[in-house]
Scaffold this active site. Structure first.
Site, PDB file in Angstrom:
ATOM      1  N   HIS A 271     -16.932   6.233   0.438  1.00 24.30           N
ATOM      2  CA  HIS A 271     -15.850   5.414  -0.216  1.00 24.30           C
ATOM      3  C   HIS A 271     -16.591   4.989  -1.510  1.00 24.30           C
ATOM      4  CE1 HIS A 271     -13.963   1.113  -0.162  1.00 24.30           C
ATOM      5  NE2 HIS A 271     -14.444   1.126  -1.318  1.00 24.30           N
TER       6      HIS A 271
ATOM      7  N   ASN B  25      -7.822  -2.715  -5.846  1.00 29.40           N
ATOM      8  CA  ASN B  25      -8.000  -3.915  -5.779  1.00 29.40           C
ATOM      9  C   ASN B  25      -7.959  -4.741  -7.097  1.00 29.40           C
ATOM     10  OD1 ASN B  25      -8.702  -3.480  -2.869  1.00 29.40           O
ATOM     11  ND2 ASN B  25     -10.704  -2.693  -3.659  1.00 29.40           N
TER      12      ASN B  25
ATOM     13  N   GLY C 266      -8.432  -3.462   2.782  1.00 32.62           N
ATOM     14  CA  GLY C 266      -9.752  -3.718   3.235  1.00 32.62           C
ATOM     15  C   GLY C 266     -10.072  -3.306   4.283  1.00 32.62           C
TER      16      GLY C 266
ATOM     17  N   LYS D  42       0.943  -1.165  -0.104  1.00 33.72           N
ATOM     18  CA  LYS D  42      -0.221   0.178  -0.273  1.00 33.72           C
ATOM     19  C   LYS D  42       0.856   1.301   0.167  1.00 33.72           C
ATOM     20  CE  LYS D  42      -3.185  -3.143   0.136  1.00 33.72           C
ATOM     21  NZ  LYS D  42      -4.036  -3.351  -1.006  1.00 33.72           N
TER      22      LYS D  42
ATOM     23  N   ARG E  53      -8.560  -7.849  -8.243  1.00 31.88           N
ATOM     24  CA  ARG E  53      -9.471  -8.856  -8.521  1.00 31.88           C
ATOM     25  C   ARG E  53     -10.845  -8.512  -9.033  1.00 31.88           C
ATOM     26  NH1 ARG E  53      -9.357  -7.104  -2.923  1.00 31.88           N
ATOM     27  NH2 ARG E  53     -11.797  -6.610  -2.464  1.00 31.88           N
TER      28      ARG E  53
ATOM     29  N   TYR F 223      -6.444  11.108   8.414  1.00 32.24           N
ATOM     30  CA  TYR F 223      -7.734  10.809   8.448  1.00 32.24           C
ATOM     31  C   TYR F 223      -9.006  11.678   7.954  1.00 32.24           C
ATOM     32  CZ  TYR F 223     -11.957   8.332  10.348  1.00 32.24           C
ATOM     33  OH  TYR F 223     -13.225   7.733  10.412  1.00 32.24           O
TER      34      TYR F 223
ATOM     35  N   ARG G 116     -25.981  -7.466   0.823  1.00 28.89           N
ATOM     36  CA  ARG G 116     -25.103  -8.959   1.225  1.00 28.89           C
ATOM     37  C   ARG G 116     -25.878  -9.463   2.184  1.00 28.89           C
ATOM     38  NH1 ARG G 116     -18.389  -7.986   1.041  1.00 28.89           N
ATOM     39  NH2 ARG G 116     -18.360  -6.551  -0.569  1.00 28.89           N
TER      40      ARG G 116
HETATM   41  C1  MV4 Z   1      -9.483   5.793   4.965  1.00 25.24           C
HETATM   42  C2  MV4 Z   1     -10.619   6.600   5.755  1.00 25.24           C
HETATM   43  C3  MV4 Z   1     -10.558   7.834   6.198  1.00 25.24           C
HETATM   44  N1  MV4 Z   1      -9.388   8.169   6.141  1.00 25.24           N
HETATM   45  N2  MV4 Z   1      -8.433   6.318   5.207  1.00 25.24           N
HETATM   46  C4  MV4 Z   1     -11.526   1.673   4.737  1.00 25.24           C
HETATM   47  C5  MV4 Z   1     -11.403   0.628   3.810  1.00 25.24           C
HETATM   48  C6  MV4 Z   1      -9.987   0.811   3.356  1.00 25.24           C
HETATM   49  N3  MV4 Z   1      -9.785   0.258   1.985  1.00 25.24           N
HETATM   50  C7  MV4 Z   1      -9.650   2.213   3.194  1.00 25.24           C
HETATM   51  N4  MV4 Z   1     -10.892   2.662   4.186  1.00 25.24           N
HETATM   52  C8  MV4 Z   1     -10.792   3.864   4.777  1.00 25.24           C
HETATM   53  N5  MV4 Z   1      -9.591   4.546   4.734  1.00 25.24           N
HETATM   54  C9  MV4 Z   1      -7.990   7.786   5.841  1.00 25.24           C
HETATM   55  N6  MV4 Z   1      -6.945   8.015   5.432  1.00 25.24           N
HETATM   56  C10 MV4 Z   1     -12.086   5.854   5.812  1.00 25.24           C
HETATM   57  C11 MV4 Z   1     -12.143   4.433   5.381  1.00 25.24           C
HETATM   58  C12 MV4 Z   1     -13.250   3.802   5.348  1.00 25.24           C
HETATM   59  C13 MV4 Z   1     -14.119   3.569   6.588  1.00 25.24           C
HETATM   60  C14 MV4 Z   1     -13.423   3.732   7.738  1.00 25.24           C
HETATM   61  C15 MV4 Z   1     -14.268   3.710   9.108  1.00 25.24           C
HETATM   62  C16 MV4 Z   1     -15.349   3.070   8.972  1.00 25.24           C
HETATM   63  C17 MV4 Z   1     -15.869   2.772   7.841  1.00 25.24           C
HETATM   64  C18 MV4 Z   1     -15.356   3.090   6.494  1.00 25.24           C
HETATM   65  C19 MV4 Z   1     -15.987   2.909   5.351  1.00 25.24           C
HETATM   66  C20 MV4 Z   1     -15.243   3.104   4.166  1.00 25.24           C
HETATM   67  C21 MV4 Z   1     -13.856   3.722   4.341  1.00 25.24           C
END
Ligand code: MV4
Length: 463
Positions: free
Chosen positions: A208, A290, A164, A116, A292, A202, A338
């Protein structure tokens, strides 16, 4: 030409791949563990080979056994599905070394995107927006402190080999950072065999949003629009939709261009997904790629009319992309729920047991990707996904009305499921208005679900 495909997976995705193979006149080989002898994918495939005992490490993760099964049956290609070996570059390389086509990207692209921190660097150089973060692996607490101070709190601690969301932690101040770094490091070391971590700013209350891409071996790369996967709980997606209520045509073009740029920078081939975080102002940032086919790929299929597994097989065979970007039209709205074997009233513990009865939803605009049936035994060895319920409508409202109707039709008895929870989320004000963010599920659970669970008496009957 690919004539015979071994599906190195189980459950609904194995069935999903077999269906497309049938349509393409490609023969299929199922592999199964001792726990999956009576599975649907075994029954549906032309041939089936037992690859070991129930624990994944001894069957679905056993590279040598799967390669042997492919050689014995004369399969010319392997489809890895998702999970298990799908993002294992050593498996992709082992397939190639044995003259078997891996239906996915080259091992180098898998390896690059699996790291990553390197992925972030590559995107930064390519001009794909990334969040402020640490540029090198953090090995000592004081390095982390320094990096956090530079980035500014809150920060997220992520595992280099993670992805993930596994092993991720938020820190809002110095004191939290120390604890979070320690915890993240040991968790990452245990889960991924590497305790390497990095920091990222953060982003709160973001969405997402991920973009599906297809790339051939001739330099053609297109995107198929976005999926909104903001409804997640503990890194598990629960509901996905396409398109995103937060993305208009202009933003879609920007996201799509960034995703194509990301795929090009990774030297990508085949189908892939570029994950972004989208903030309230329409700014977006690369999270990970990802390499896949994803669980939620059907929502993209529903609005594009494409069969993504068919495209994967064609691309793996060396064919050129059959479409230009302008050939891709997004029509209507699709939502996926799901359906898991778990008990949402008792902390989402996975539920094992025999399914005694099923009632499947159907009708216009409804698709069920499922591999369970009455008499099917849910075992504790594999993930709790039983089925994916997918709907299509001309508008978001039409799709949601269909999903409510389909969830009401659907019954699975013998094990507890999250069907009632899904139904309740669909009724929530925020979800109905499309106001979802990464915080949505957490706050909805606290405000709406937990009080309801406390009110309702529990029964012992499963289902
Ligand atoms: C983050 C974020 C906020 N800030 N990174 C979750 C899955 C992974 N692929 C990336 N994810 C996240 N990364 C930064 N710098 C928020 C998420 C995130 C998430 C975090 C907490 C609860 C639910 C979430 C849902 C989607 C993404």
């Amino acid at each position: 030409m690919i004539k015979k495909i071994l599906i190195a997976n189980r459950g609904e995705i194995a069935v999903r791949v077999i269906r497309t193979c049938r349509e393409m006149n490609v023969r299929t080989v199922a592999v199964y563990s001792e726990a999956d002898r009576d599975s649907l994918h075994v029954r549906m495939a032309d041939e089936a080979v037992c690859i070991g005992p129930a624990p994944p490490a001894r069957s679905y993760l056993n590279i040598a056994n799967i390669i042997s099964a492919a050689k014995i049956t004369g399969a010319d290609a392997v489809h890895p599905g998702y999970g298990f070996l799908a993002e294992n570059d050593a498996f992709a390389a082992a397939c190639a070394a044995n003259g078997i086509k891996f239906i996915g990207p080259p091992p180098e692209a898998i390896r690059l995107m699996g790291d990553k921190m390197r992925a972030r660097e590559v995107m930064l150089s390519a001009g794909v927006p990334v969040l402020p973060g640490s540029r090198e692996a953090l090995t000592e607490a004081r390095q982390a402190l320094q990096a956090a101070e530079q980035i500014g709190y809150p920060v997220m601690i992520k595992a280099s080999r993670g992805g993930g969301g596994k092993g991720m932690r938020v820190a809002r101040c110095r004191e939290e950072l120390m604890k979070a770094v320690m915890a993240a490091r040991s968790e990452a070391a245990a889960a991924f065999g590497s305790g390497e971590i990095y920091l990222e700013k953060y982003l709160e209350e973001a969405r997402h949003v991920e973009v599906q891409v297809l790339a051939d071996g001739c330099g053609n790369i297109i995107h198929l629009g976005e999926r909104d996967c903001s409804v997640q709980r503990r890194n598990q997606k629960i509901i996905e939709e396409a398109p995103s209520a937060a993305v208009d045509g202009e933003l879609r073009a920007q996201l799509g261009a960034a995703a194509v740029k990301a795929a090009r920078a990774a030297n990508y081939r085949n189908a892939g997904t570029v994950e972004f975080l989208l903030d309230k102002n329409g700014q977006f940032y690369f999270m990970e790629m990802n390499t896949r086919i994803q669980v939620e790929h059907p929502v993209t299929e529903m609005i594009t009319g494409l069969d993504l597994v068919r495209e994967q097989i064609r691309l793996a065979a060396g064919e050129e992309l059959g479409y230009r970007q302008e050939d891709i039209q997004l029509t209507g709205w699709s939502v996926e729920c799901r359906i898991n074997a778990e008990d949402p009233e008792r902390g989402f513990v996975p539920c094992a047991g025999r399914i005694t009865a099923c009632q499947y939803p159907g009708g216009a605009g409804v698709r069920l990707d499922c591999a369970v049936f009455p008499g099917y035994e849910v075992t504790p060895y594999y993930d709790s996904l039983l089925a994916k319920l997918i709907v299509w409508g001309r508008s978001r409202d039409e799709a949601l009305a269909r999903m409510r109707r389909a969830l009401d039709e659907m019954k699975i008895e013998g094990v507890k499921t999250n069907i009632a929870l899904q139904r309740a989320v669909l009724d929530s004000e925020h979800f109905r208005c499309g106001r979802v963010s990464t915080n949505f599920m957490h706050s909805w659970m606290k405000q709406e679900w937990a009080p309801r669970c406390a009110r309702q008496p529990r029964t012992n009957a499963g289902g």
